[in-house]
Design a protein around this motif. Sequence first.
Motif, PDB file in Angstrom:
ATOM      1  N   ARG A  26      -8.228   3.583  -2.090  1.00  0.00           N
ATOM      2  CA  ARG A  26      -7.050   4.400  -2.400  1.00  0.00           C
ATOM      3  C   ARG A  26      -6.663   4.253  -3.866  1.00  0.00           C
ATOM      4  O   ARG A  26      -6.231   5.206  -4.490  1.00  0.00           O
ATOM      5  N   SER A  27      -6.821   3.054  -4.406  1.00  0.00           N
ATOM      6  CA  SER A  27      -6.514   2.829  -5.820  1.00  0.00           C
ATOM      7  C   SER A  27      -7.412   3.681  -6.706  1.00  0.00           C
ATOM      8  O   SER A  27      -6.944   4.280  -7.678  1.00  0.00           O
TER       9      SER A  27
ATOM     10  N   TYR B   6      -1.532  -1.263  -5.099  1.00  0.00           N
ATOM     11  CA  TYR B   6      -2.748  -1.659  -4.414  1.00  0.00           C
ATOM     12  C   TYR B   6      -3.215  -3.067  -4.763  1.00  0.00           C
ATOM     13  O   TYR B   6      -3.710  -3.785  -3.900  1.00  0.00           O
ATOM     14  N   THR B   7      -3.061  -3.483  -6.005  1.00  0.00           N
ATOM     15  CA  THR B   7      -3.455  -4.835  -6.379  1.00  0.00           C
ATOM     16  C   THR B   7      -2.599  -5.855  -5.643  1.00  0.00           C
ATOM     17  O   THR B   7      -3.113  -6.869  -5.158  1.00  0.00           O
TER      18      THR B   7
ATOM     19  N   ARG C  18       2.070   2.115  -3.194  1.00  0.00           N
ATOM     20  CA  ARG C  18       0.944   2.356  -4.096  1.00  0.00           C
ATOM     21  C   ARG C  18       0.752   1.229  -5.097  1.00  0.00           C
ATOM     22  O   ARG C  18       0.293   1.434  -6.217  1.00  0.00           O
TER      23      ARG C  18
ATOM     24  N   ALA D 119      -7.607  -0.416   0.399  1.00  0.00           N
ATOM     25  CA  ALA D 119      -6.661  -0.424  -0.725  1.00  0.00           C
ATOM     26  C   ALA D 119      -7.383  -0.123  -2.035  1.00  0.00           C
ATOM     27  O   ALA D 119      -6.889   0.645  -2.864  1.00  0.00           O
ATOM     28  N   TRP D 120      -8.564  -0.726  -2.223  1.00  0.00           N
ATOM     29  CA  TRP D 120      -9.314  -0.438  -3.451  1.00  0.00           C
ATOM     30  C   TRP D 120      -9.771   1.013  -3.487  1.00  0.00           C
ATOM     31  O   TRP D 120      -9.771   1.654  -4.533  1.00  0.00           O
TER      32      TRP D 120
ATOM     33  N   ALA E  24      -1.181  -5.346  -2.770  1.00  0.00           N
ATOM     34  CA  ALA E  24      -1.596  -5.262  -1.367  1.00  0.00           C
ATOM     35  C   ALA E  24      -2.830  -6.130  -1.142  1.00  0.00           C
ATOM     36  O   ALA E  24      -2.893  -6.895  -0.170  1.00  0.00           O
TER      37      ALA E  24
ATOM     38  N   SER F 161      -6.279   7.291  -6.778  1.00  0.00           N
ATOM     39  CA  SER F 161      -4.950   7.596  -7.311  1.00  0.00           C
ATOM     40  C   SER F 161      -5.044   8.044  -8.762  1.00  0.00           C
ATOM     41  O   SER F 161      -6.093   7.978  -9.385  1.00  0.00           O
TER      42      SER F 161
ATOM     43  N   GLU G  31       0.834  -1.203   0.000  1.00  0.00           N
ATOM     44  CA  GLU G  31       0.000   0.000   0.000  1.00  0.00           C
ATOM     45  C   GLU G  31       0.867   1.251   0.000  1.00  0.00           C
ATOM     46  O   GLU G  31       0.594   2.207  -0.726  1.00  0.00           O
TER      47      GLU G  31
ATOM     48  N   GLN H  58      -8.696  -3.750   5.196  1.00  0.00           N
ATOM     49  CA  GLN H  58      -7.604  -3.180   4.403  1.00  0.00           C
ATOM     50  C   GLN H  58      -7.823  -3.394   2.911  1.00  0.00           C
ATOM     51  O   GLN H  58      -7.408  -2.571   2.099  1.00  0.00           O
TER      52      GLN H  58
END
Length: 68
Positions: free
Chosen positions: A52-53, A19-20, A17, A49-50, A22, A56, A14, A45
């Motif tokens: 935050r993805s 994310y996949t 960055r 993570a998704w 993570a 981005s 994470e 999480q």
Amino acid sequence: MPLSASSTLGLAREQQRKYTDAVDAYRTVLDNYPASSVAATPSNQIGYAWMRSSASGDYDMGARQKGR
């Protein structure tokens, strides 16, 4: 991979960055330790993570849907 190592790997990915990657690490925790009392953290999480993805610069509509 031990529970803490998979979770730590997820957090590291994470921060990078990735994310996949993570999400993959967190899913490893859930797959290997589904009845563990700490399984809620990797589950949360994954959503984070998704989320935050999707926020981005590498915007992916699929990531937005998975983060719900």
